[in-house]
Motif scaffolding. Structure first.
Motif, PDB file in Angstrom:
ATOM      1  N   THR A  28      -6.031 -39.221  15.224  1.00  0.00           N
ATOM      2  CA  THR A  28      -5.009 -38.665  14.853  1.00  0.00           C
ATOM      3  C   THR A  28      -3.760 -38.192  15.872  1.00  0.00           C
ATOM      4  OG1 THR A  28      -6.124 -37.715  12.892  1.00  0.00           O
ATOM      5  CG2 THR A  28      -4.194 -36.463  13.579  1.00  0.00           C
ATOM      6  N   LEU A  29      -4.282 -37.608  16.986  1.00  0.00           N
ATOM      7  CA  LEU A  29      -3.348 -37.220  17.911  1.00  0.00           C
ATOM      8  C   LEU A  29      -2.637 -38.575  18.652  1.00  0.00           C
ATOM      9  CD1 LEU A  29      -5.282 -34.445  19.865  1.00  0.00           C
ATOM     10  CD2 LEU A  29      -3.552 -34.332  18.119  1.00  0.00           C
ATOM     11  N   ALA A  30      -3.370 -39.700  18.795  1.00  0.00           N
ATOM     12  CA  ALA A  30      -2.739 -40.922  19.400  1.00  0.00           C
ATOM     13  C   ALA A  30      -1.793 -41.133  18.263  1.00  0.00           C
ATOM     14  CB  ALA A  30      -3.954 -42.060  19.258  1.00  0.00           C
ATOM     15  N   ALA A  31      -2.256 -41.346  17.080  1.00  0.00           N
ATOM     16  CA  ALA A  31      -0.822 -41.562  16.209  1.00  0.00           C
ATOM     17  C   ALA A  31       0.410 -40.488  16.380  1.00  0.00           C
ATOM     18  CB  ALA A  31      -1.479 -41.722  14.653  1.00  0.00           C
ATOM     19  N   THR A  32      -0.158 -39.296  16.389  1.00  0.00           N
ATOM     20  CA  THR A  32       0.977 -38.371  16.392  1.00  0.00           C
ATOM     21  C   THR A  32       1.986 -38.621  17.678  1.00  0.00           C
ATOM     22  OG1 THR A  32      -0.401 -36.735  15.428  1.00  0.00           O
ATOM     23  CG2 THR A  32       1.474 -35.886  16.969  1.00  0.00           C
ATOM     24  N   ALA A  33       1.436 -38.931  18.821  1.00  0.00           N
ATOM     25  CA  ALA A  33       2.130 -39.281  20.031  1.00  0.00           C
ATOM     26  C   ALA A  33       2.899 -40.238  19.673  1.00  0.00           C
ATOM     27  CB  ALA A  33       1.251 -39.476  21.226  1.00  0.00           C
ATOM     28  N   VAL A  34       2.462 -41.396  19.132  1.00  0.00           N
ATOM     29  CA  VAL A  34       3.370 -42.759  18.910  1.00  0.00           C
ATOM     30  C   VAL A  34       4.370 -42.162  17.901  1.00  0.00           C
ATOM     31  CG1 VAL A  34       3.502 -44.934  17.751  1.00  0.00           C
ATOM     32  CG2 VAL A  34       1.251 -44.163  19.327  1.00  0.00           C
ATOM     33  N   ALA A  35       4.188 -41.503  16.921  1.00  0.00           N
ATOM     34  CA  ALA A  35       5.149 -41.057  15.895  1.00  0.00           C
ATOM     35  C   ALA A  35       6.192 -40.239  16.558  1.00  0.00           C
ATOM     36  CB  ALA A  35       4.674 -40.429  14.879  1.00  0.00           C
ATOM     37  N   ALA A  36       5.750 -39.305  17.640  1.00  0.00           N
ATOM     38  CA  ALA A  36       6.749 -38.447  18.116  1.00  0.00           C
ATOM     39  C   ALA A  36       7.737 -39.130  19.076  1.00  0.00           C
ATOM     40  CB  ALA A  36       5.957 -37.347  18.852  1.00  0.00           C
ATOM     41  N   TRP A  37       7.107 -40.256  19.849  1.00  0.00           N
ATOM     42  CA  TRP A  37       7.865 -40.939  20.828  1.00  0.00           C
ATOM     43  C   TRP A  37       8.994 -41.819  19.922  1.00  0.00           C
ATOM     44  CZ3 TRP A  37       8.255 -40.686  25.894  1.00  0.00           C
ATOM     45  CH2 TRP A  37       9.123 -41.852  26.442  1.00  0.00           C
ATOM     46  N   GLN A  38       8.538 -42.243  18.731  1.00  0.00           N
ATOM     47  CA  GLN A  38       9.746 -42.995  18.228  1.00  0.00           C
ATOM     48  C   GLN A  38      10.820 -42.040  17.288  1.00  0.00           C
ATOM     49  OE1 GLN A  38       6.576 -45.312  15.474  1.00  0.00           O
ATOM     50  NE2 GLN A  38       7.927 -47.046  16.437  1.00  0.00           N
ATOM     51  N   GLY A  39      10.320 -40.719  17.349  1.00  0.00           N
ATOM     52  CA  GLY A  39      11.419 -39.790  16.860  1.00  0.00           C
ATOM     53  C   GLY A  39      11.100 -39.028  15.635  1.00  0.00           C
ATOM     54  N   ALA A  40       9.923 -39.006  15.138  1.00  0.00           N
ATOM     55  CA  ALA A  40       9.645 -38.181  13.977  1.00  0.00           C
ATOM     56  C   ALA A  40       9.676 -36.873  14.461  1.00  0.00           C
ATOM     57  CB  ALA A  40       8.120 -38.438  13.668  1.00  0.00           C
ATOM     58  N   ARG A  41       9.940 -35.910  13.526  1.00  0.00           N
ATOM     59  CA  ARG A  41      10.366 -34.606  13.827  1.00  0.00           C
ATOM     60  C   ARG A  41       9.327 -33.314  13.657  1.00  0.00           C
ATOM     61  NH1 ARG A  41      16.544 -34.046  13.221  1.00  0.00           N
ATOM     62  NH2 ARG A  41      16.330 -31.997  13.990  1.00  0.00           N
ATOM     63  N   ILE A  42       8.775 -33.794  12.243  1.00  0.00           N
ATOM     64  CA  ILE A  42       7.709 -32.661  11.640  1.00  0.00           C
ATOM     65  C   ILE A  42       6.479 -33.578  11.693  1.00  0.00           C
ATOM     66  CG2 ILE A  42       7.396 -31.166   9.488  1.00  0.00           C
ATOM     67  CD1 ILE A  42      10.474 -31.469   9.226  1.00  0.00           C
ATOM     68  N   PHE A  43       5.338 -32.774  11.950  1.00  0.00           N
ATOM     69  CA  PHE A  43       4.041 -33.121  11.860  1.00  0.00           C
ATOM     70  C   PHE A  43       2.972 -32.303  10.938  1.00  0.00           C
ATOM     71  CE2 PHE A  43       6.368 -34.526  15.217  1.00  0.00           C
ATOM     72  CZ  PHE A  43       6.056 -35.938  15.508  1.00  0.00           C
ATOM     73  N   ARG A  44       2.765 -32.949   9.802  1.00  0.00           N
ATOM     74  CA  ARG A  44       1.586 -32.103   9.039  1.00  0.00           C
ATOM     75  C   ARG A  44       0.393 -32.229   9.392  1.00  0.00           C
ATOM     76  NH1 ARG A  44      -0.891 -32.669   4.031  1.00  0.00           N
ATOM     77  NH2 ARG A  44      -1.002 -30.884   2.716  1.00  0.00           N
ATOM     78  N   VAL A  45      -0.240 -31.080   9.876  1.00  0.00           N
ATOM     79  CA  VAL A  45      -1.393 -31.282  10.557  1.00  0.00           C
ATOM     80  C   VAL A  45      -2.565 -30.159  10.140  1.00  0.00           C
ATOM     81  CG1 VAL A  45      -0.270 -32.185  12.617  1.00  0.00           C
ATOM     82  CG2 VAL A  45      -0.696 -29.733  12.454  1.00  0.00           C
ATOM     83  N   HIS A  46      -3.617 -30.525  10.388  1.00  0.00           N
ATOM     84  CA  HIS A  46      -5.011 -29.634  10.101  1.00  0.00           C
ATOM     85  C   HIS A  46      -5.124 -28.805  11.417  1.00  0.00           C
ATOM     86  CE1 HIS A  46      -6.059 -32.545   7.008  1.00  0.00           C
ATOM     87  NE2 HIS A  46      -6.272 -31.345   6.378  1.00  0.00           N
ATOM     88  N   GLU A  47      -5.041 -29.502  12.922  1.00  0.00           N
ATOM     89  CA  GLU A  47      -5.417 -28.940  13.970  1.00  0.00           C
ATOM     90  C   GLU A  47      -4.123 -28.540  14.548  1.00  0.00           C
ATOM     91  OE1 GLU A  47      -6.929 -31.732  13.072  1.00  0.00           O
ATOM     92  OE2 GLU A  47      -9.083 -31.391  13.000  1.00  0.00           O
ATOM     93  N   ALA A  48      -3.502 -27.186  14.414  1.00  0.00           N
ATOM     94  CA  ALA A  48      -2.302 -27.086  14.878  1.00  0.00           C
ATOM     95  C   ALA A  48      -2.109 -26.928  16.667  1.00  0.00           C
ATOM     96  CB  ALA A  48      -1.843 -25.476  14.452  1.00  0.00           C
ATOM     97  N   ALA A  49      -3.158 -26.300  17.109  1.00  0.00           N
ATOM     98  CA  ALA A  49      -3.044 -26.269  18.717  1.00  0.00           C
ATOM     99  C   ALA A  49      -2.853 -27.455  19.424  1.00  0.00           C
ATOM    100  CB  ALA A  49      -4.215 -25.493  19.313  1.00  0.00           C
ATOM    101  N   GLN A  50      -3.795 -28.318  18.948  1.00  0.00           N
ATOM    102  CA  GLN A  50      -4.245 -29.585  19.508  1.00  0.00           C
ATOM    103  C   GLN A  50      -2.982 -30.549  19.396  1.00  0.00           C
ATOM    104  OE1 GLN A  50      -6.182 -28.126  17.847  1.00  0.00           O
ATOM    105  NE2 GLN A  50      -8.261 -28.652  18.383  1.00  0.00           N
TER     106      GLN A  50
END
Length: 300
Positions: free
Chosen positions: A253-275
């Motif tokens: 999940t965090l790997a996909a999150t990093a990719v999405a953030a690098w591409q420009g996504a701005r909001i991330f709906r998550v279970h693990e907030a701190a990580q």
């Protein structure tokens, strides 16, 4: 007759307004999931009880979440939850969260306009329409209350249904077409253009190959100029890609999150907030849009 405004692709994302809160173009936001359901796929009803759910809100705020997303009905098929029961699970709780955290952005995951109206009255700022405009009146409620709206590509399927042999001639084009139609409908209804968010909806009307593809092509959604939300947390496409059970999907999940953030996504709906917050802060620092918390190495 006044011409209908339409969104045009933009190289620069717009400022985001979530009712009383405004976020700059470089801010990456954590949207923490709070399920008031007894049968949610990930937490198995851990926050169904009122006090447990409220404690979860306090926890994720402490962990850096800017938004909480409150849901009263799980997305997957299951026991029928009518309007009255969804209202019982969400409205009083939204009011309690608003009282406890006056500046927190409160989102409610619902496709029903009756619920949307009641939670906006109770203090919700954002309506997360995960089922892609299934109830066309929900966007009118957002406009009436000055709330933000999430425009989601759900493939036109009915709420709480799973995909079965779904196919697309051009998935990314279909996603773009779907979310932009919903975004323009929100604009026509009177929603503030700065309060319209788009979501490609990983796993919704999509198999694992589809969810991976839309992640690779996320920059095409970002190019619309609208803020992009992604809901990646512990989803089946992560589990199937890595052949891992639900409780072991955080790294993927965090790997996909990093990719999405690098591409420009701005909001991330998550279970693990701190990580997730740490992952987003690291991406922002690498991009140069956020300074490191400390920078002492080599300076002493």
């Amino acid at each position: 007759m006044t011409a209908v405004r339409t969104f045009a692709p933009s190289p620069r994302p717009a400022e985001l307004k979530l009712r009383g809160a405004t976020f700059g173009t470089d801010e990456l936001l954590t949207m923490a999931i709070v399920n008031r359901t007894p049968d949610s796929f990930y937490d198995r009803g851990a926050t169904y009880a009122f006090e447990a759910a409220l404690e979860r809100v306090h926890q994720v705020v402490e962990e850096g979440a800017e938004i909480v997303d409150i849901g009263g009905v799980k997305a997957a098929p299951g026991e029928e939850v009518g309007v009255a029961e969804e209202l019982r699970r969400t409205v009083e709780f939204v009011a309690a969260v608003r009282a406890a955290h006056p500046r927190l952005v409160i989102s409610v995951d619902t496709w029903r306009h009756e619920v949307g109206r009641a939670v906006c009255e109770a203090g919700a700022d954002l309506l997360n329409d995960a089922w892609g405009g299934w109830d066309p009146r929900l966007v009118e409620v957002a406009a009436e209350y000055g709330a933000a709206i999430v425009c989601t590509h759900a493939g036109g399927v009915a709420p709480r249904t799973r995909p079965h042999r779904t196919g697309y001639a051009d998935l990314t084009a279909d996603v773009l077409d779907g979310v932009m139609k919903l975004a323009n409908r929100a604009l026509e209804a009177g929603v503030d253009p700065a309060s319209i968010i788009i979501d490609p909806a990983h796993d919704f009307a999509k198999n694992t190959h589809h969810s991976l593809e839309i992640t690779r092509n996320l920059d095409r959604l970002v190019a619309t100029g609208l803020p992009v939300l992604v809901s990646l947390s512990n989803k089946d496409f992560v589990g199937e890609t890595l052949n891992l059970p639900l409780e072991e999907r955080l790294t993927g999940t965090l790997a996909a999150t990093a990719v999405a953030a690098w591409q420009g996504a701005r909001i991330f709906r998550v279970h693990e907030a701190a990580q997730t917050r740490q992952t987003l802060d690291m991406v922002a620092a690498i991009r140069g849009t956020q300074a490191p918390a400390l920078a002492l190495r080599g300076l002493a």
